[in-house]
Design an enzyme around this catalytic site. Structure first.
Site, PDB file in Angstrom:
ATOM      1  CB  CYS A  14      -0.824   0.000   1.142  1.00 33.13           C
ATOM      2  SG  CYS A  14      -0.164  -0.519   2.884  1.00 33.13           S
TER       3      CYS A  14
HETATM    4  N1  LIG Z   1      -4.262  -4.112   5.147  1.00 33.05           N
HETATM    5  C1  LIG Z   1      -3.523  -3.570   4.367  1.00 33.05           C
HETATM    6  O1  LIG Z   1      -3.766  -2.364   4.348  1.00 33.05           O
HETATM    7  C2  LIG Z   1      -2.656  -4.052   3.030  1.00 33.05           C
HETATM    8  C3  LIG Z   1      -2.288  -5.387   3.344  1.00 33.05           C
HETATM    9  N2  LIG Z   1      -1.784  -6.013   2.361  1.00 33.05           N
HETATM   10  C4  LIG Z   1      -1.333  -7.469   2.541  1.00 33.05           C
HETATM   11  O2  LIG Z   1      -2.346  -8.508   2.059  1.00 33.05           O
HETATM   12  C5  LIG Z   1      -2.196  -9.546   3.140  1.00 33.05           C
HETATM   13  C6  LIG Z   1      -3.661  -9.482   3.729  1.00 33.05           C
HETATM   14  O3  LIG Z   1      -3.694  -8.472   4.515  1.00 33.05           O
HETATM   15  P1  LIG Z   1      -4.861  -8.133   5.724  1.00 33.05           P
HETATM   16  O4  LIG Z   1      -6.187  -8.498   4.940  1.00 33.05           O
HETATM   17  O5  LIG Z   1      -4.625  -6.725   6.001  1.00 33.05           O
HETATM   18  O6  LIG Z   1      -4.643  -9.283   6.696  1.00 33.05           O
HETATM   19  P2  LIG Z   1      -5.466  -9.719   7.896  1.00 33.05           P
HETATM   20  O7  LIG Z   1      -4.637  -9.877   9.094  1.00 33.05           O
HETATM   21  O8  LIG Z   1      -6.880  -8.901   7.972  1.00 33.05           O
HETATM   22  O9  LIG Z   1      -6.082 -11.149   7.283  1.00 33.05           O
HETATM   23  C7  LIG Z   1      -5.315 -12.130   7.350  1.00 33.05           C
HETATM   24  C8  LIG Z   1      -6.231 -13.246   6.467  1.00 33.05           C
HETATM   25  O10 LIG Z   1      -5.205 -14.433   6.493  1.00 33.05           O
HETATM   26  C9  LIG Z   1      -6.104 -15.487   7.284  1.00 33.05           C
HETATM   27  N3  LIG Z   1      -4.814 -16.237   8.296  1.00 33.05           N
HETATM   28  C10 LIG Z   1      -4.250 -15.581   9.258  1.00 33.05           C
HETATM   29  N4  LIG Z   1      -2.974 -16.196   9.504  1.00 33.05           N
HETATM   30  C11 LIG Z   1      -3.033 -17.220   8.798  1.00 33.05           C
HETATM   31  C12 LIG Z   1      -2.285 -18.430   8.757  1.00 33.05           C
HETATM   32  N5  LIG Z   1      -1.161 -18.629   9.602  1.00 33.05           N
HETATM   33  N6  LIG Z   1      -2.515 -19.489   7.938  1.00 33.05           N
HETATM   34  C13 LIG Z   1      -3.297 -19.143   7.110  1.00 33.05           C
HETATM   35  N7  LIG Z   1      -4.308 -18.262   7.190  1.00 33.05           N
HETATM   36  C14 LIG Z   1      -4.107 -17.112   7.887  1.00 33.05           C
HETATM   37  C15 LIG Z   1      -6.736 -14.809   8.087  1.00 33.05           C
HETATM   38  O11 LIG Z   1      -7.999 -15.698   8.464  1.00 33.05           O
HETATM   39  P3  LIG Z   1      -8.132 -16.835   9.301  1.00 33.05           P
HETATM   40  O12 LIG Z   1      -7.128 -16.602  10.585  1.00 33.05           O
HETATM   41  O13 LIG Z   1      -9.637 -16.915   9.685  1.00 33.05           O
HETATM   42  O14 LIG Z   1      -7.839 -18.110   8.561  1.00 33.05           O
HETATM   43  C16 LIG Z   1      -7.458 -13.751   7.346  1.00 33.05           C
HETATM   44  O15 LIG Z   1      -8.160 -14.077   6.581  1.00 33.05           O
HETATM   45  C17 LIG Z   1      -1.144  -9.409   3.834  1.00 33.05           C
HETATM   46  O16 LIG Z   1      -0.049 -10.140   3.079  1.00 33.05           O
HETATM   47  C18 LIG Z   1      -0.792  -7.820   3.861  1.00 33.05           C
HETATM   48  O17 LIG Z   1       0.400  -7.670   4.060  1.00 33.05           O
HETATM   49  C19 LIG Z   1      -1.340  -5.538   1.150  1.00 33.05           C
HETATM   50  C20 LIG Z   1      -1.794  -4.295   0.867  1.00 33.05           C
HETATM   51  C21 LIG Z   1      -2.396  -3.419   1.982  1.00 33.05           C
HETATM   52  C1  LIG Z   2       0.174   0.039   9.169  1.00 30.95           C
HETATM   53  C2  LIG Z   2       1.086  -0.986   8.826  1.00 30.95           C
HETATM   54  O1  LIG Z   2       1.439  -1.869   9.598  1.00 30.95           O
HETATM   55  N1  LIG Z   2       1.321  -1.218   7.568  1.00 30.95           N
HETATM   56  C3  LIG Z   2       1.653  -2.486   6.789  1.00 30.95           C
HETATM   57  C4  LIG Z   2       1.758  -2.298   5.328  1.00 30.95           C
HETATM   58  C5  LIG Z   2       0.730  -3.080   4.832  1.00 30.95           C
HETATM   59  C6  LIG Z   2       0.974  -3.609   3.442  1.00 30.95           C
HETATM   60  O2  LIG Z   2       0.827  -3.128   2.349  1.00 30.95           O
HETATM   61  O3  LIG Z   2       1.841  -4.601   3.746  1.00 30.95           O
HETATM   62  P1  LIG Z   2       2.267  -5.713   2.780  1.00 30.95           P
HETATM   63  O4  LIG Z   2       3.652  -5.048   2.126  1.00 30.95           O
HETATM   64  O5  LIG Z   2       2.998  -6.796   3.781  1.00 30.95           O
HETATM   65  O6  LIG Z   2       1.494  -6.376   1.891  1.00 30.95           O
HETATM   66  C7  LIG Z   2       3.236  -2.548   7.331  1.00 30.95           C
HETATM   67  O7  LIG Z   2       3.973  -1.226   7.677  1.00 30.95           O
HETATM   68  O8  LIG Z   2       3.920  -3.522   7.261  1.00 30.95           O
END
Ligand SMILES: NC(=O)C1=CN([C@@H]2O[C@H](COP(=O)(O)OP(=O)(O)OC[C@H]3O[C@@H](n4cnc5c(N)ncnc54)[C@H](OP(=O)(O)O)[C@@H]3O)[C@@H](O)[C@H]2O)C=CC1
Ligand SMILES: CC(=O)N[C@@H](CCC(=O)OP(=O)(O)O)C(=O)O
EC number: 1.2.1.38
Length: 319
Positions: A136
């Protein structure tokens, strides 16, 4: 059910980004959900958690080895960092090649995967079906710097502030509303993953200092750029307008954008363009919703391109 519909599996669908993807798929005329996985919500109805989804589907909790048999055309991995490869290996072992879009950081440095930041890498896509979705902050940083990257006198310095949904749902200080109240929490002030990611994909060193704030969604990146010769403000602004002309998901503004206005929006905003008196320093401000242009919306752009339909299908792009 129309037979031409492509079936999407979302692995990690309980999370913040997974839920946004369910909404985008629910609104999509050519996609339908094949499965959505969550260990915690296993067996529960999807419509009980994501109101925009209308249908009978329930969350399931397949092991990675069980994913290929579920026969999705497109698989989105929305798992925490470090978890994607066991899923990818399962598809390799089964000889199945769906479109795989990984939201984590796991393949952002792997040249075999297409790095999908469409506004900057569209021309580099060679039909790869393995797509690494950018981070992000890394998205905001690259959009902020790209138009000036060839005229810089020093590495850009980026000050980032994210809403706490960026830290996912696994409890930590960075998503603890109590600890964030009245607070701004600095972290990973050198060497953040997105510093490396933006440096790698821009091809120049970038310095990045992230913070997390008490709001839920949306991030700001304020970037200081030293220029190799004096510029007028209108010339810098025109450069950005030209670079993003026709881009439906990047808006170039005059004033510095506010994060409060970007929450829930699918585009990124760039603006400010504050110049130093000598014209050799400019400050650019970028905002985007970390869950949308920073994750799910960008993934949807990449999916649409990979299946050969209009890049903005199902993405609200109204001005
Ligand atoms: N949040 C953000 O702004 C952004 C996030 N990302 C990336 O996207 C990905 C998802 O982020 P986000 O939606 O915020 O994460 P969350 O923590 O909100 O969700 C993670 C998901 O993965 C599952 N999960 C968690 N631990 C495990 C595990 N050990 N094995 C299998 N499933 C697991 C959880 O479901 P359950 O535990 O029920 O199985 C849940 O559905 C990450 O890699 C993050 O870095 C990228 C850009 C922006
Ligand atoms: C506030 C906060 O913790 N933000 C996350 C970035 C989320 C994201 O884009 O994470 P990935 O690069 O892992 O997909 C961080 O800094 O790690």
């Amino acid at each position: 059910m129309a037979t031409s519909m492509k079936r999407v599996g979302i692995v990690g669908a309980r999370g913040h980004t997974g839920a946004e993807l369910i909404r985008l798929v629910a609104a999509h005329p050519a996609l339908e959900l094949a499965y959505v996985s969550s260990r915690e919500l296993d067996g529960q109805r999807v419509d009980a958690h994501v109101a925009e989804y209308r249908g009978e589907l329930r969350y399931t909790a397949p092991a990675p080895a069980g994913l290929p048999a579920l026969d999705a055309d497109i698989v989105v991995l929305a798992l925490p960092n470090g978890k994607a490869s066991e899923c990818v290996d399962a598809f390799d072992a089964a000889g199945k090649q769906p479109v795989i879009v990984d939201l984590s950081a796991d393949y952002r440095f792997d040249p075999r995967w297409y790095y999908g930041l469409p506004e900057l890498t569209r021309a580099k896509w060679r039909g790869e079906t393995r797509i690494s979705n950018p981070g992000c902050y890394a998205t905001a940083i690259q959009l902020s710097i790209a138009p000036l990257k060839d005229v810089l006198a020093a590495p850009p310095v980026c000050f980032g502030v994210s809403g706490y949904s960026g830290a996912g749902t696994t409890p930590s200080d960075k998503n603890n509303p109590e600890k964030l109240r009245d607070n701004l929490m600095p972290y990973s002030l050198t060497g953040h993953m997105h510093e490396k990611e933006a440096s790698r994909h821009l091809g120049i060193p970038v310095e990045f200092m992230p913070h997390v704030a008490p709001h839920f969604r949306g991030l700001t990146v304020t970037t200081n750029l030293y220029l190799s010769r004096p510029y007028k403000r209108e010339d810098v602004q025109a450069l950005y307008q030209r670079a993003y002309a026709g881009e439906k998901l990047v808006r170039v503004l005059d004033e510095a954008p506010w994060v409060s206005r970007i929450a829930g929006q699918h585009h990124a905003e760039l603006g400010g363009f504050a110049m130093s008196a000598d014209g050799k320093r400019v400050v650019v401000v970028a905002t985007l919703d970390n869950l949308l242009k920073g994750a799910a919306t960008q993934a949807m752009q990449n999916i649409n391109r990979a299946i050969g339909i209009d890049e903005y299908t199902s993405i609200p792009v109204d001005r």
